[in-house]
Design a protein around this motif. Sequence first.
Motif, PDB file in Angstrom:
ATOM      1  N   VAL A 426     -14.962  22.969 -40.512  1.00 51.54           N
ATOM      2  CA  VAL A 426     -15.053  24.284 -39.875  1.00 51.54           C
ATOM      3  C   VAL A 426     -13.726  25.029 -39.920  1.00 51.54           C
ATOM      4  O   VAL A 426     -13.701  26.263 -39.945  1.00 51.54           O
ATOM      5  CB  VAL A 426     -15.585  24.192 -38.427  1.00 51.54           C
ATOM      6  N   LEU A 427     -12.597  24.284 -39.964  1.00 52.13           N
ATOM      7  CA  LEU A 427     -11.286  24.940 -40.051  1.00 52.13           C
ATOM      8  C   LEU A 427     -10.909  25.287 -41.479  1.00 52.13           C
ATOM      9  O   LEU A 427     -10.085  26.170 -41.712  1.00 52.13           O
ATOM     10  CB  LEU A 427     -10.200  24.032 -39.471  1.00 52.13           C
ATOM     11  N   ASP A 428     -11.452  24.542 -42.446  1.00 49.68           N
ATOM     12  CA  ASP A 428     -11.103  24.681 -43.853  1.00 49.68           C
ATOM     13  C   ASP A 428      -9.632  24.346 -44.095  1.00 49.68           C
ATOM     14  O   ASP A 428      -8.958  24.965 -44.922  1.00 49.68           O
ATOM     15  CB  ASP A 428     -11.414  26.094 -44.361  1.00 49.68           C
ATOM     16  N   VAL A 429      -9.115  23.362 -43.337  1.00 52.39           N
ATOM     17  CA  VAL A 429      -7.765  22.830 -43.561  1.00 52.39           C
ATOM     18  C   VAL A 429      -7.814  21.315 -43.353  1.00 52.39           C
ATOM     19  O   VAL A 429      -8.718  20.804 -42.681  1.00 52.39           O
ATOM     20  CB  VAL A 429      -6.709  23.438 -42.606  1.00 52.39           C
ATOM     21  N   PRO A 430      -6.845  20.561 -43.906  1.00 54.56           N
ATOM     22  CA  PRO A 430      -6.817  19.119 -43.672  1.00 54.56           C
ATOM     23  C   PRO A 430      -6.535  18.791 -42.201  1.00 54.56           C
ATOM     24  O   PRO A 430      -5.803  19.511 -41.523  1.00 54.56           O
ATOM     25  CB  PRO A 430      -5.660  18.641 -44.561  1.00 54.56           C
ATOM     26  N   VAL A 431      -7.127  17.704 -41.741  1.00 53.67           N
ATOM     27  CA  VAL A 431      -6.890  17.180 -40.396  1.00 53.67           C
ATOM     28  C   VAL A 431      -6.149  15.853 -40.544  1.00 53.67           C
ATOM     29  O   VAL A 431      -6.583  14.973 -41.302  1.00 53.67           O
ATOM     30  CB  VAL A 431      -8.223  16.987 -39.643  1.00 53.67           C
ATOM     31  N   GLN A 481     -19.178  30.203 -42.824  1.00 55.07           N
ATOM     32  CA  GLN A 481     -19.221  31.503 -42.155  1.00 55.07           C
ATOM     33  C   GLN A 481     -20.551  31.734 -41.444  1.00 55.07           C
ATOM     34  O   GLN A 481     -20.585  32.307 -40.344  1.00 55.07           O
ATOM     35  CB  GLN A 481     -18.960  32.622 -43.172  1.00 55.07           C
ATOM     36  N   ALA A 482     -21.647  31.277 -42.038  1.00 56.30           N
ATOM     37  CA  ALA A 482     -22.962  31.439 -41.399  1.00 56.30           C
ATOM     38  C   ALA A 482     -23.046  30.638 -40.107  1.00 56.30           C
ATOM     39  O   ALA A 482     -23.547  31.129 -39.083  1.00 56.30           O
ATOM     40  CB  ALA A 482     -24.064  31.010 -42.370  1.00 56.30           C
ATOM     41  N   GLU A 483     -22.556  29.394 -40.147  1.00 51.46           N
ATOM     42  CA  GLU A 483     -22.584  28.557 -38.938  1.00 51.46           C
ATOM     43  C   GLU A 483     -21.667  29.118 -37.851  1.00 51.46           C
ATOM     44  O   GLU A 483     -22.005  29.080 -36.663  1.00 51.46           O
ATOM     45  CB  GLU A 483     -22.160  27.120 -39.289  1.00 51.46           C
TER      46      GLU A 483
END
Length: 503
Positions: A426-431, A481-483
């Motif tokens: 959901v962030l579109d970045v590594p965790v 984006q839809a979610e």
Amino acid sequence: MAQRYVMAIDQGTTSTRCILFDHSARLVSVVQREHRQYHPRPGWVEQDAVEIWRNVDRIMPQTLRDGGVGADQVVALGITNQRETAVVWDRHTGVPVGRAIVWEDIRTEELVGELTARPESSGIRERCGLPLATYFSAPKLKWLLDNTPGLRERAVRGDVLFGTIDTWLIWNLTGGVSGGLHVTDVTNASRTMLMNITTQAWDAELLSFFDIPAPMLPEIRASTEIHGKTTRVVPGVTISAALGDQHAALFGQTCFAKGETKCTYGTGSFLLMNTGDTLVKSEHGLLTTIGYQLGGEPATYALEGSIAVTGSLVQWFRDKLGLIQSAPEIETLARTVTDNGGCYIVPAFSGLFAPHWHSEARGIIVGLTSYISKGHLARAVLEATAWQTREVVDAMAAELGVPSKALKVDGGMTADHLLMQTIADVLDVPVLRPMVAETVSLGAAYAAGLAVGYWPDLEGLRRNWHLAARWTPQWNDEDRQAEYANWKRAVELTFGWAKPRKR
């Protein structure tokens, strides 16, 4: 020469831990005890401060025994604690005037509404960096003073003392009624709404606004400062640090540079971004707070996004709905389905914190159809934490004008791999998760060790940080984006639900 260690007490919302660390930041021994949560009325959350103190009394000696360590080998003790929880006790007997009012408690909702309506309320955030909300200590303390017969008079005389849990524990450890120190650190003080965020001193106008007698307040000190030695439980140990739990996690994650960010996933979840010596006044629903203060140096500031309900949503799913027997089972149940089936859970049990600050919001489940199974509900529970994280990360990006590049995570919920993957999606970045996931305790240990020279400097602490796990995004942007749009629609439905009853 015998090996030396640093001890940390991590007094959290649901339990208290005592941990010993060695010079490599390796966990040597840990003992944990839970304490009871009281819910006498809807929205009320209380704890017994005496029970918490007794747990500390039990676990400190046990931690030493389990590690085969003598008290003389402990060079420093750091204390970290749940923030905003308010305790008031009698200076002469050491007995609390009632149960501690926990940070999640929303009994002050009507009071906060009345305070917000006052003309002078417009200057409160400018002074303390915080919005008027049930979350913070000052409304809780005012409620106690207004609703406990004779308490205000006792407070004016200095017969009762106020503190967050760090203050309560330090007072007891250093002697209690026999000369106990009545102190707090700047990070905990910054969460009361009574400290001036610029001067780091109790503010006369804030005390007047909330009608709080100054004699009951503790002395504000730096996060790393030698307070004295313990005289009880394990006598002779130097207490050299105190920090609120989220500030300790920022320290334990070695977020010492401006812009570095971490999120701790526990009962609630909290994102903190180091803003250095810059006091950033948020325009996007974040809190301006103190990150930490080292000795006599200027304070380091931070922006914070506080999420009230994350781990406690899993507990609710387990204890109130009975759909799982243990918290880790939620990942297994959620993996029985591939998506949420169109179902979203917004856990506004205590209103919504950052970035919305709607204390009147209440939790909802939307999108229910006959297709929805308990697996879909389990996935919606995990996604609620992910989407709430996204809202706060977006707010931080808006403050700085640059997007986040990665998120350092810690806390008990990071053991859930599906949750961590969902957050990355959901962030579109590594965790990124470090070797020591419980960095709240480690941060308290680091701060205490720095104060006594056990660790020489911040760079030495950075070298102790090692990556244990990394999750990278897998969703495509269209689905993301839809979610997110669906989630935001669900959040809006929670607004304005609770309305004060007309008398």
